[in-house]
Design an enzyme around this catalytic site. Structure first.
Site, PDB file in Angstrom:
ATOM      1  N   TYR A   1       8.626   6.261   8.714  1.00 40.42           N
ATOM      2  CA  TYR A   1       7.291   6.855   8.871  1.00 40.42           C
ATOM      3  C   TYR A   1       6.278   5.847   8.398  1.00 40.42           C
ATOM      4  CZ  TYR A   1       3.278   9.996   8.111  1.00 40.42           C
ATOM      5  OH  TYR A   1       2.035  10.588   8.122  1.00 40.42           O
TER       6      TYR A   1
ATOM      7  N   LYS B   1      -0.511   3.980  -1.817  1.00 37.67           N
ATOM      8  CA  LYS B   1       0.028   4.770  -2.935  1.00 37.67           C
ATOM      9  C   LYS B   1      -0.226   4.117  -4.294  1.00 37.67           C
ATOM     10  CE  LYS B   1       3.517   6.876   0.041  1.00 37.67           C
ATOM     11  NZ  LYS B   1       3.268   8.343   0.059  1.00 37.67           N
TER      12      LYS B   1
ATOM     13  N   ASP C   1       6.514  -2.480   5.856  1.00 36.53           N
ATOM     14  CA  ASP C   1       5.677  -1.367   5.403  1.00 36.53           C
ATOM     15  C   ASP C   1       6.124  -1.007   3.985  1.00 36.53           C
ATOM     16  OD1 ASP C   1       4.936   2.028   6.585  1.00 36.53           O
ATOM     17  OD2 ASP C   1       4.393   0.912   4.775  1.00 36.53           O
TER      18      ASP C   1
HETATM   19  P1  KE4 Z   1      -0.874   7.646   3.941  1.00 39.23           P
HETATM   20  O1  KE4 Z   1      -1.731   7.540   5.201  1.00 39.23           O
HETATM   21  O2  KE4 Z   1      -0.255   9.017   3.778  1.00 39.23           O
HETATM   22  O3  KE4 Z   1      -1.585   7.132   2.693  1.00 39.23           O
HETATM   23  O4  KE4 Z   1       0.352   6.597   4.124  1.00 39.23           O
HETATM   24  C1  KE4 Z   1       1.148   6.680   5.280  1.00 39.23           C
HETATM   25  C2  KE4 Z   1       2.491   6.056   4.973  1.00 39.23           C
HETATM   26  C3  KE4 Z   1       2.769   4.790   5.478  1.00 39.23           C
HETATM   27  N1  KE4 Z   1       3.953   4.185   5.240  1.00 39.23           N
HETATM   28  C4  KE4 Z   1       4.900   4.787   4.490  1.00 39.23           C
HETATM   29  C5  KE4 Z   1       6.202   4.074   4.248  1.00 39.23           C
HETATM   30  C6  KE4 Z   1       4.670   6.078   3.940  1.00 39.23           C
HETATM   31  O5  KE4 Z   1       5.642   6.675   3.192  1.00 39.23           O
HETATM   32  C7  KE4 Z   1       3.446   6.721   4.180  1.00 39.23           C
HETATM   33  C8  KE4 Z   1       3.136   8.108   3.641  1.00 39.23           C
HETATM   34  N2  KE4 Z   1       4.221   8.786   2.980  1.00 39.23           N
HETATM   35  C9  KE4 Z   1       4.172  10.245   3.039  1.00 39.23           C
HETATM   36  C10 KE4 Z   1       5.417  10.859   2.387  1.00 39.23           C
HETATM   37  N3  KE4 Z   1       6.567  10.030   2.328  1.00 39.23           N
HETATM   38  C11 KE4 Z   1       2.926  10.745   2.404  1.00 39.23           C
HETATM   39  C12 KE4 Z   1       2.918  12.213   2.071  1.00 39.23           C
HETATM   40  C13 KE4 Z   1       2.130  13.012   3.078  1.00 39.23           C
HETATM   41  O6  KE4 Z   1       2.206  12.733   4.292  1.00 39.23           O
HETATM   42  O7  KE4 Z   1       1.433  13.963   2.611  1.00 39.23           O
END
Ligand code: KE4
Length: 428
Positions: free
Chosen positions: A144, A267, A239
């Site tokens: 993701y 994060k 990523d």
């Molecule tokens: P954000 O747009 O949510 O800040 O980041 C996207 C993203 C990009 N790459 C990786 C490897 C990620 O894990 C994420 C976001 N992670 C999710 C949960 N694993 C965020 C939680 C959510 O969607 O509320």
């Protein structure tokens, strides 16, 4: 456990916020019951609006590596607040933050701040396409990378949690240049490149997958991606939104000694504030506006509050012994839960890299999405609810990561292990 106030708030929220939440994975849809609403948090603890207290291993999905509301971050933010929260103009803080990221991650020669991981990966992909003049790119099933159109195909996290195969609204044009391959399958990558390598702009990968549960890279997988990108002149994007500053100060690329061309971050570097970043080789980054033609922008990019928070946090993580302690705590928790499952006679696949771990409820050896998907998500849901009842919060999805922080004491971890033993005994 009384959750009356959470339920009342969920009823109100559902009238004005889709699904009552501002991000789908928070909705408890795959684990049953209504989500708990948090009131406040400190260190390893969170309190909900019904005054229940929990030892927290979600950590806001990764950012809270020092624990919640660490004083060092709060002090830095308090000192900045009165000086202005956003200017839309360059500040010294952004220079110092960029220098801190460049110092921590040697492959990053230049870096651009954004406000989320989604922005970071979307921008890195556009930059790779602009740099190579190519359209196609490779991603991996169950990885993701945020919710930008091209990256939403066969994605992990909330999509697999909610069983959303592909997302309405993502057009064939937007997704048509995405090549999805099985994670950890370097032969499939080589085959795809042999067929179309001269048209492939980039490979984007979670160097440790954290959105289908935690799946480490097989020996040779990351090295293989590096080699194939070198052979075909494609951009290798790590990523590291989860793994950056999590599995080592320099991220997974330090831990596995494989150097990408671009890295995305998020994060942890925001210290709990909205921050993402993408960076890498200067010759690629210099194609970005205003230097080059690849456009990318953001009103709040590099805002002073997020910069002081991130700088304070990175300063703490740069101290000696931090990652050894994260390793120790991560191992204590993961092995404790794994042993509890074994004692209860429940077959699990336990994975861990540093302070991110996962208990898959399957007998399979989980190496990719296909094997992760054999997990008994109903049994995970029962495990999640049993832990919650016993005052421990885990991710409300089998396909996420459990995060241990520097704030978790051995006593906190033993509370979680004891809760797991009781819960798993009940499930056996
Ligand atoms: P954000 O747009 O949510 O800040 O980041 C996207 C993203 C990009 N790459 C990786 C490897 C990620 O894990 C994420 C976001 N992670 C999710 C949960 N694993 C965020 C939680 C959510 O969607 O509320």
């Amino acid at each position: 456990m009384d959750t009356t106030r959470s339920q009342q708030l969920m009823a109100e929220a559902s009238k004005v916020i889709p699904g009552g939440v501002n991000s789908p994975v928070r909705a408890f849809r795959s684990v049953g019951g209504a989500p708990i609403f948090y009131d406040h948090a400190k260190g390893s603890r969170v309190w909900d609006v019904d005054r229940n207290v929990y030892v927290d291993f979600v950590g806001s999905w990764g950012p809270m590596i020092l624990g919640h509301a660490p004083e060092v971050v709060l002090e830095a933010v308090r000192a900045q607040l009165g000086r202005g929260t956003s200017f839309g103009a360059p500040t010294e803080l952004e220079v110092r933050m960029a220098q801190a990221v460049v110092a921590a991650v040697p492959s990053i020669e230049m870096v651009r701040m954004v406000s989320s991981g989604t922005e970071a990966t979307m921008s890195a992909l556009r930059l790779a396409r602009g740099f190579t003049g190519r359209d196609l790119f490779v991603k991996f099933d169950g990885n993701y990378h945020g919710h930008s159109d091209a990256l939403l195909t066969s994605a992990g996290s909330g999509l697999v949690t909610l069983g959303i195969p592909s997302t309405p609204g993502v057009t064939a044009g937007a997704a048509g240049d995405t090549i999805v391959l099985p994670y950890n399958d370097i032969a499939a990558v080589v085959q795809a490149f042999e067929a179309r390598g001269d048209r492939i702009a980039a490979v984007i990968v979670e160097p440790v997958a954290g959105n289908m549960g935690v799946v480490p890279p097989r020996p040779g997988f990351l090295e293989g991606l590096r080699a194939v990108c070198d052979s075909f002149g494609s951009v290798l994007i790590f990523d590291e939104v989860i793994t950056g500053f999590r599995v080592a100060l320099g991220g997974a690329q330090e831990r596995y000694a494989v150097t990408p061309d671009l890295t995305t971050l998020g994060k942890i570097i925001g210290g709990g504030f909205p921050v993402g970043a993408f960076g890498g080789r200067a010759e690629i980054m210099e194609r970005l506006a205003p230097l080059g033609p690849v456009y990318q922008a953001g009103t709040l990019s590099g805002n002073p509050i997020a910069m002081v928070a991130g700088l304070a946090l990175i300063g703490e993580l740069s101290k000696p012994g931090v990652y050894a302690e994260l390793e120790r705590k991560g191992a204590r928790l993961a092995s404790g839960i794994c042993k509890a499952a074994e004692t209860a006679g429940i077959e699990t696949c336990c994975t861990r890299v540093g302070s991110m771990s996962c208990t898959f409820f399957t007998a399979e050896d989980v190496v990719d999405w296909a094997t992760a998907a054999t997990s008994d998500t109903q049994r995970y849901a029962a495990f999640f609810r049993g832990m919650l009842e016993r005052g421990v919060t885990l991710a409300p999805s089998q396909y996420e990561a459990t995060f241990t922080s520097l704030a978790h004491t051995d006593e906190d971890i033993d509370i979680a292990i004891a809760a797991a033993a009781e819960t798993l005994e009940e499930l056996s």
